[in-house]
Design a protein around this motif. Structure first.
Motif, PDB file in Angstrom:
ATOM      1  N   MET A  43       0.831  -1.169   0.000  1.00 13.81           N
ATOM      2  CA  MET A  43       0.000   0.000   0.000  1.00 13.81           C
ATOM      3  C   MET A  43       0.878   1.235   0.000  1.00 13.81           C
ATOM      4  SD  MET A  43      -1.579  -0.319   3.779  1.00 13.81           S
ATOM      5  CE  MET A  43      -0.395  -1.367   4.568  1.00 13.81           C
ATOM      6  N   ARG A  44       0.412   2.269  -0.606  1.00 14.71           N
ATOM      7  CA  ARG A  44       1.166   3.518  -0.754  1.00 14.71           C
ATOM      8  C   ARG A  44       0.363   4.662  -0.164  1.00 14.71           C
ATOM      9  NH1 ARG A  44       6.291   3.097  -2.585  1.00 14.71           N
ATOM     10  NH2 ARG A  44       6.027   4.909  -3.840  1.00 14.71           N
ATOM     11  N   GLU A  45       0.955   5.376   0.790  1.00 19.26           N
ATOM     12  CA  GLU A  45       0.241   6.439   1.466  1.00 19.26           C
ATOM     13  C   GLU A  45       0.649   7.817   0.944  1.00 19.26           C
ATOM     14  OE1 GLU A  45       0.820   2.985   4.286  1.00 19.26           O
ATOM     15  OE2 GLU A  45       2.223   4.234   3.199  1.00 19.26           O
ATOM     16  N   ILE A  46      -0.306   8.731   0.976  1.00 17.95           N
ATOM     17  CA  ILE A  46      -0.107  10.108   0.529  1.00 17.95           C
ATOM     18  C   ILE A  46      -0.416  11.031   1.703  1.00 17.95           C
ATOM     19  CG2 ILE A  46      -0.904  11.907  -1.056  1.00 17.95           C
ATOM     20  CD1 ILE A  46      -1.809   9.545  -2.915  1.00 17.95           C
ATOM     21  N   ILE A  47       0.495  11.958   1.983  1.00 17.45           N
ATOM     22  CA  ILE A  47       0.292  12.924   3.058  1.00 17.45           C
ATOM     23  C   ILE A  47      -0.113  14.251   2.430  1.00 17.45           C
ATOM     24  CG2 ILE A  47       1.389  14.182   4.947  1.00 17.45           C
ATOM     25  CD1 ILE A  47       3.296  11.666   5.115  1.00 17.45           C
ATOM     26  N   THR A  48      -1.268  14.737   2.825  1.00 20.58           N
ATOM     27  CA  THR A  48      -1.780  16.002   2.307  1.00 20.58           C
ATOM     28  C   THR A  48      -1.266  17.139   3.179  1.00 20.58           C
ATOM     29  OG1 THR A  48      -3.757  14.889   1.525  1.00 20.58           O
ATOM     30  CG2 THR A  48      -3.872  17.273   1.718  1.00 20.58           C
ATOM     31  N   VAL A  49      -0.728  18.178   2.536  1.00 24.77           N
ATOM     32  CA  VAL A  49      -0.250  19.368   3.236  1.00 24.77           C
ATOM     33  C   VAL A  49      -1.076  20.544   2.726  1.00 24.77           C
ATOM     34  CG1 VAL A  49       1.736  20.821   3.782  1.00 24.77           C
ATOM     35  CG2 VAL A  49       2.074  18.373   3.344  1.00 24.77           C
ATOM     36  N   GLN A  50      -1.873  21.130   3.622  1.00 30.24           N
ATOM     37  CA  GLN A  50      -2.745  22.249   3.272  1.00 30.24           C
ATOM     38  C   GLN A  50      -2.107  23.508   3.839  1.00 30.24           C
ATOM     39  OE1 GLN A  50      -6.447  19.289   4.190  1.00 30.24           O
ATOM     40  NE2 GLN A  50      -6.616  21.350   4.950  1.00 30.24           N
ATOM     41  N   VAL A  51      -1.835  24.497   2.959  1.00 29.56           N
ATOM     42  CA  VAL A  51      -1.141  25.702   3.403  1.00 29.56           C
ATOM     43  C   VAL A  51      -1.961  26.937   3.040  1.00 29.56           C
ATOM     44  CG1 VAL A  51       1.018  27.006   3.339  1.00 29.56           C
ATOM     45  CG2 VAL A  51       1.071  24.529   3.005  1.00 29.56           C
ATOM     46  N   GLY A  52      -2.182  27.805   4.038  1.00 33.53           N
ATOM     47  CA  GLY A  52      -2.869  29.074   3.823  1.00 33.53           C
ATOM     48  C   GLY A  52      -4.375  28.928   3.771  1.00 33.53           C
ATOM     49  N   GLN A  53      -5.043  30.059   3.623  1.00 33.61           N
ATOM     50  CA  GLN A  53      -6.499  30.081   3.596  1.00 33.61           C
ATOM     51  C   GLN A  53      -7.041  29.261   2.433  1.00 33.61           C
ATOM     52  OE1 GLN A  53      -8.257  33.999   3.617  1.00 33.61           O
ATOM     53  NE2 GLN A  53     -10.288  33.226   3.165  1.00 33.61           N
ATOM     54  N   CYS A  54      -6.518  29.478   1.263  1.00 33.48           N
ATOM     55  CA  CYS A  54      -6.998  28.764   0.074  1.00 33.48           C
ATOM     56  C   CYS A  54      -6.776  27.258   0.214  1.00 33.48           C
ATOM     57  CB  CYS A  54      -6.276  29.301  -1.169  1.00 33.48           C
ATOM     58  SG  CYS A  54      -6.662  28.417  -2.686  1.00 33.48           S
ATOM     59  N   GLY A  55      -5.574  26.858   0.586  1.00 34.55           N
ATOM     60  CA  GLY A  55      -5.261  25.441   0.725  1.00 34.55           C
ATOM     61  C   GLY A  55      -6.132  24.754   1.756  1.00 34.55           C
ATOM     62  N   ASN A  56      -6.397  25.440   2.860  1.00 35.89           N
ATOM     63  CA  ASN A  56      -7.216  24.845   3.907  1.00 35.89           C
ATOM     64  C   ASN A  56      -8.695  24.829   3.557  1.00 35.89           C
ATOM     65  OD1 ASN A  56      -5.634  23.914   6.336  1.00 35.89           O
ATOM     66  ND2 ASN A  56      -4.678  25.884   5.933  1.00 35.89           N
ATOM     67  N   GLN A  57      -9.170  25.823   2.824  1.00 36.58           N
ATOM     68  CA  GLN A  57     -10.570  25.799   2.406  1.00 36.58           C
ATOM     69  C   GLN A  57     -10.801  24.727   1.340  1.00 36.58           C
ATOM     70  OE1 GLN A  57     -11.124  29.979   1.464  1.00 36.58           O
ATOM     71  NE2 GLN A  57     -12.143  30.338   3.408  1.00 36.58           N
ATOM     72  N   ILE A  58      -9.893  24.608   0.386  1.00 35.73           N
ATOM     73  CA  ILE A  58     -10.004  23.531  -0.608  1.00 35.73           C
ATOM     74  C   ILE A  58      -9.851  22.184   0.086  1.00 35.73           C
ATOM     75  CG2 ILE A  58      -8.882  22.460  -2.604  1.00 35.73           C
ATOM     76  CD1 ILE A  58      -8.239  25.336  -3.566  1.00 35.73           C
ATOM     77  N   GLY A  59      -8.912  22.110   1.027  1.00 37.46           N
ATOM     78  CA  GLY A  59      -8.701  20.881   1.782  1.00 37.46           C
ATOM     79  C   GLY A  59      -9.932  20.457   2.554  1.00 37.46           C
ATOM     80  N   ARG A  60     -10.628  21.416   3.141  1.00 40.48           N
ATOM     81  CA  ARG A  60     -11.852  21.097   3.876  1.00 40.48           C
ATOM     82  C   ARG A  60     -12.851  20.403   2.949  1.00 40.48           C
ATOM     83  NH1 ARG A  60     -14.109  26.117   5.500  1.00 40.48           N
ATOM     84  NH2 ARG A  60     -12.288  26.284   6.825  1.00 40.48           N
ATOM     85  N   ARG A  61     -13.037  20.943   1.764  1.00 38.05           N
ATOM     86  CA  ARG A  61     -13.976  20.332   0.803  1.00 38.05           C
ATOM     87  C   ARG A  61     -13.471  18.969   0.321  1.00 38.05           C
ATOM     88  NH1 ARG A  61     -19.083  19.973   0.174  1.00 38.05           N
ATOM     89  NH2 ARG A  61     -19.447  18.981  -1.803  1.00 38.05           N
ATOM     90  N   PHE A  62     -12.164  18.879   0.101  1.00 39.23           N
ATOM     91  CA  PHE A  62     -11.545  17.617  -0.320  1.00 39.23           C
ATOM     92  C   PHE A  62     -11.837  16.505   0.696  1.00 39.23           C
ATOM     93  CE2 PHE A  62      -7.789  14.843   0.144  1.00 39.23           C
ATOM     94  CZ  PHE A  62      -7.786  14.230  -1.093  1.00 39.23           C
ATOM     95  N   TRP A  63     -11.615  16.800   2.000  1.00 40.67           N
ATOM     96  CA  TRP A  63     -11.812  15.774   3.024  1.00 40.67           C
ATOM     97  C   TRP A  63     -13.281  15.406   3.178  1.00 40.67           C
ATOM     98  CZ3 TRP A  63      -8.039  12.807   3.840  1.00 40.67           C
ATOM     99  CH2 TRP A  63      -6.740  13.277   3.783  1.00 40.67           C
ATOM    100  N   LEU A  64     -14.172  16.367   3.008  1.00 37.16           N
ATOM    101  CA  LEU A  64     -15.597  16.035   3.059  1.00 37.16           C
ATOM    102  C   LEU A  64     -15.955  15.060   1.935  1.00 37.16           C
ATOM    103  CD1 LEU A  64     -17.142  19.510   3.940  1.00 37.16           C
ATOM    104  CD2 LEU A  64     -17.174  17.446   5.379  1.00 37.16           C
ATOM    105  N   GLU A  65     -15.408  15.291   0.750  1.00 35.98           N
ATOM    106  CA  GLU A  65     -15.657  14.383  -0.377  1.00 35.98           C
ATOM    107  C   GLU A  65     -15.050  12.999  -0.128  1.00 35.98           C
ATOM    108  OE1 GLU A  65     -17.589  14.753  -3.107  1.00 35.98           O
ATOM    109  OE2 GLU A  65     -18.199  16.663  -2.247  1.00 35.98           O
ATOM    110  N   MET A  66     -13.847  12.957   0.433  1.00 36.27           N
ATOM    111  CA  MET A  66     -13.197  11.670   0.719  1.00 36.27           C
ATOM    112  C   MET A  66     -13.970  10.880   1.771  1.00 36.27           C
ATOM    113  SD  MET A  66     -10.668  11.276  -1.322  1.00 36.27           S
ATOM    114  CE  MET A  66     -11.741  12.071  -2.505  1.00 36.27           C
ATOM    115  N   LEU A  67     -14.479  11.576   2.788  1.00 34.51           N
ATOM    116  CA  LEU A  67     -15.295  10.904   3.799  1.00 34.51           C
ATOM    117  C   LEU A  67     -16.595  10.382   3.200  1.00 34.51           C
ATOM    118  CD1 LEU A  67     -14.803  13.234   6.874  1.00 34.51           C
ATOM    119  CD2 LEU A  67     -14.017  10.866   6.627  1.00 34.51           C
ATOM    120  N   HIS A  68     -17.183  11.165   2.283  1.00 34.77           N
ATOM    121  CA  HIS A  68     -18.398  10.719   1.599  1.00 34.77           C
ATOM    122  C   HIS A  68     -18.114   9.445   0.807  1.00 34.77           C
ATOM    123  CE1 HIS A  68     -22.230  10.877  -0.455  1.00 34.77           C
ATOM    124  NE2 HIS A  68     -21.586  10.808  -1.602  1.00 34.77           N
TER     125      HIS A  68
END
Length: 169
Positions: free
Chosen positions: A1-26
């Motif tokens: 298995m291969r793991e990926i570490i997400t690094v969210q930086v700044g307002q834009c990165g964290n807001q996009i990241g928030r939506r990304f994680w909601l989609e991944m949880l869905h």
């Protein structure tokens, strides 16, 4: 298995990241009968939170409590705090993987890169090492950040250089 570490930086990165994680949880919730499989392990850790510190559960185990393989970085606390107040996302991130400051880079690349880069470097490196230690076979760092402005672009550039220099493979 291969793991990926997400690094969210700044307002834009964290807001996009928030939506990304909601989609991944869905996506993960669509097929709960599969348990914790290799595809989920790329972005999530499966932990048993009945213990302190939580015990890592391996691929093939029943789904217990997922944690994102993520580092959240911002020079202001507001956006990361907003993510941590979200009832769906608040338990997804480990507090040790949140890196914030209080004043912000003021939409200035140089301030993000020259001031916050050196100041945040040890904390970002330590968070990256912790995230890597929880991986069996790390594949990549996945950066979410802006290319204009202050924190996402300036501190994001500094963080990218840090990853290149400290974790070249």
């Amino acid at each position: 298995m291969r793991e990926i570490i997400t690094v969210q930086v700044g307002q834009c990165g964290n807001q996009i990241g928030r939506r990304f994680w909601l989609e991944m949880l869905h996506e993960a919730a669509i097929q709960p009968q599969h348990g914790y499989d290799a595809s989920m392990s790329a972005l999530f850790r499966n932990v048993d939170v009945r213990y302190e510190p939580p015990i890592e559960l391996h691929v093939g185990s029943l789904l217990s409590s997922v944690r994102a393989r993520a580092i959240l970085v911002d020079t202001e606390e507001a956006v990361v705090a907003e993510t941590m107040r979200d009832p769906v996302l608040r338990d997804l991130f480990d507090e040790s993987q949140l890196i914030t400051d209080v004043s912000g880079a003021g939409n200035n690349w140089a301030q993000g890169y020259c001031e916050y880069g050196p100041r945040s470097r040890p904390r970002i490196e330590a968070a990256a090492r912790r995230a890597l230690e929880a991986c069996d076979s790390p594949q990549a760092f996945f950066f979410l950040h802006s290319v204009g402005g202050g924190t996402g672009s300036g501190l994001g550039s500094s963080a990218l250089e840090l990853m290149r220099d400290v974790f070249p493979d």
